[in-house]
Structure formats: C-alpha cells, structure tokens
Design a protein around this motif. Structure first.
Motif, PDB file in Angstrom:
ATOM      1  N   HIS A  95       0.838  -1.203   0.000  1.00 50.14           N
ATOM      2  CA  HIS A  95       0.000   0.000   0.000  1.00 50.14           C
ATOM      3  C   HIS A  95       0.874   1.255   0.000  1.00 50.14           C
ATOM      4  O   HIS A  95       0.649   2.202  -0.770  1.00 50.14           O
ATOM      5  CB  HIS A  95      -0.934  -0.017   1.213  1.00 50.14           C
ATOM      6  N   ASP A  96       1.902   1.242   0.828  1.00 49.20           N
ATOM      7  CA  ASP A  96       2.821   2.391   0.922  1.00 49.20           C
ATOM      8  C   ASP A  96       3.483   2.659  -0.442  1.00 49.20           C
ATOM      9  O   ASP A  96       3.576   3.804  -0.879  1.00 49.20           O
ATOM     10  CB  ASP A  96       3.865   2.064   1.998  1.00 49.20           C
TER      11      ASP A  96
ATOM     12  N   VAL B 280       0.994   4.209  -2.860  1.00 49.80           N
ATOM     13  CA  VAL B 280       0.764   5.629  -2.533  1.00 49.80           C
ATOM     14  C   VAL B 280       1.913   6.468  -3.087  1.00 49.80           C
ATOM     15  O   VAL B 280       1.696   7.532  -3.686  1.00 49.80           O
ATOM     16  CB  VAL B 280       0.613   5.810  -0.990  1.00 49.80           C
ATOM     17  N   ARG B 281       3.126   5.979  -2.923  1.00 50.54           N
ATOM     18  CA  ARG B 281       4.283   6.729  -3.449  1.00 50.54           C
ATOM     19  C   ARG B 281       4.240   6.810  -4.977  1.00 50.54           C
ATOM     20  O   ARG B 281       4.551   7.843  -5.561  1.00 50.54           O
ATOM     21  CB  ARG B 281       5.594   6.087  -2.968  1.00 50.54           C
TER      22      ARG B 281
END
Ligand code: URA
Length: 210
Positions: free
Chosen positions: A7-8, A11-12
């Motif tokens: 997920h991280d 997002v990036r």
C-alpha cells in the motif's frame, strides 16, 4: 511483500513526479495480483485502458495474457503483474531510457519484496531491464540467471495479437513456465542488481538444463 508495504509503495507511485510521464497520465498503474506470488510478469508500460483503470494488462493484450496463463492453470490472482514504467507513455510510444530509469526504484522494490521464483519478461523492454545486451528473438523461451533472479523472456502478448506465428511461439514459451516454477526456489537475494550493459559478453548464465 506485506500489505502495508504494498500500500505504501502504491501511494508513493500515485504521487510520483519523477519523470515527464506524470503529466500525461490519468492514473498510475502500479501492478496487481498476489504480492507473494511465485511468478511475476513484467510488461512494458500502461496503454489506454490501463491508464483509465489503473490496472495492468486489462486491454486486448491483457485478455491474451489471461488466456495464456489459463492454459498453464494459472489465474491473474495467483501471479503478480506489473510494468517497467507505471505511467502511460503518450500515444503508446516506447518508454524512453530516462523514464525507465526514473521508475526503476519502484520495480526493484516490487521484485525484492515479492522475491518471485521466476520473472517472466513480456517483450523487449522488460527483458532488457535485466539482460541489456540480448535480443528477444535470441533469448525468448530461455531461462537465464541474472543477478540471482531467474529471468524468462517471452514475446510481448501484443505481438501474439498481430501474428499467428508469434502466438504459437508465445504459447510454446508459456508452456514451460510450470516446469520452472516446480524446479526453482525463491532466490536468496533481496535486491536487484542489474547489468548496466556496455561490454559484449558475458551476461547472465544460461541454464542449459532448463
Ligand atoms: N502492454 C503492456 O506492456 N503493459 C500493459 O499493462 C498493457 C499493455
């Protein structure tokens, strides 16, 4: 790769402005499937439909990819599919070297996080990411160790849509994937070290037994 890391990373990628492709995209296309898949497939870059939907290989080439996977008993949910670049190049042109370089950290993070047994490269851009000096006509259908990863180049599914001969070659090459998955382990490596190209030989180790 655990869900939080995935997920991280998404997002990036969604916020990325590292190259000019950011300005023309509708959506980023980070990749999808099983983040712990044994098999990872890497294409070139999103096209029109992928850019609209934010998912890789959802157009005609994607339908053929699903079919080829189905013929070896795999679904999209069981594998992880992504591209060398995560944003659509304008008018579906080829991605440029600096765009691929800008996107490298994302793909490398995905590969290192998933640690697939086998990386199938779809077309020459993904192949050249790992094997910069070879040609697809010479290397398709041959598994090669490069930097600790097992790389298996095949033609891009779009080529199979254009020519029956290519479709037959793609099919034949896909048929060998289960054998590689059955006889390989997840690699110990935790980073992607690519050959920068330059000298003629050697590059990677062809697995003669495969
Ligand atoms: N072609 C690619 O290389 N990737 C996609 O996601 C779709 C078409």
């Amino acid at each position: 790769m655990d869900a939080e890391n995935q997920h991280d990373l998404e997002v990036r990628i969604a916020a990325c402005t590292r190259c000019r492709l950011a300005s023309g995209r509708t959506r980023t296309v980070p990749g999808d499937g099983d983040p712990n898949a044994e098999l990872m497939l890497i294409g070139e870059g999103p096209g029109f439909n992928e850019d609209q939907q934010g998912r890789p290989f959802v157009g005609q080439a994607g339908k053929l990819l699903d079919k080829l996977l189905g013929e070896i008993g795999l679904t999209r949910e069981q594998v992880f599919v992504t591209n060398v670049v995560k944003c659509r190049p304008p008018n579906n042109r080829d991605p440029e070297a600096d765009e691929i370089a800008s996107c490298e950290p994302y793909l490398d993070e995905q590969i290192a996080g998933i640690r697939p047994k086998l990386i199938v490269t779809l077309g020459r851009f993904a192949m050249n990411y790992f094997l910069p000096r070879t040609t697809i006509s010479r290397s398709h259908g041959r598994a090669t160790q490069a930097g600790g990863w097992l790389i298996y180049p095949v033609y891009h599914p779009a080529a199979g849509l254009r020519q029956t001969r290519m479709l037959n070659v793609l099919r034949e090459d896909f048929q060998r994937i289960p054998e590689f998955l059955a006889t390989s382990d997840r690699p110990e490596v935790t980073a992607v070290e690519r050959d920068a190209g330059g000298a003629e030989e050697p590059q990677g180790t062809q697995l003669s037994l495969l």
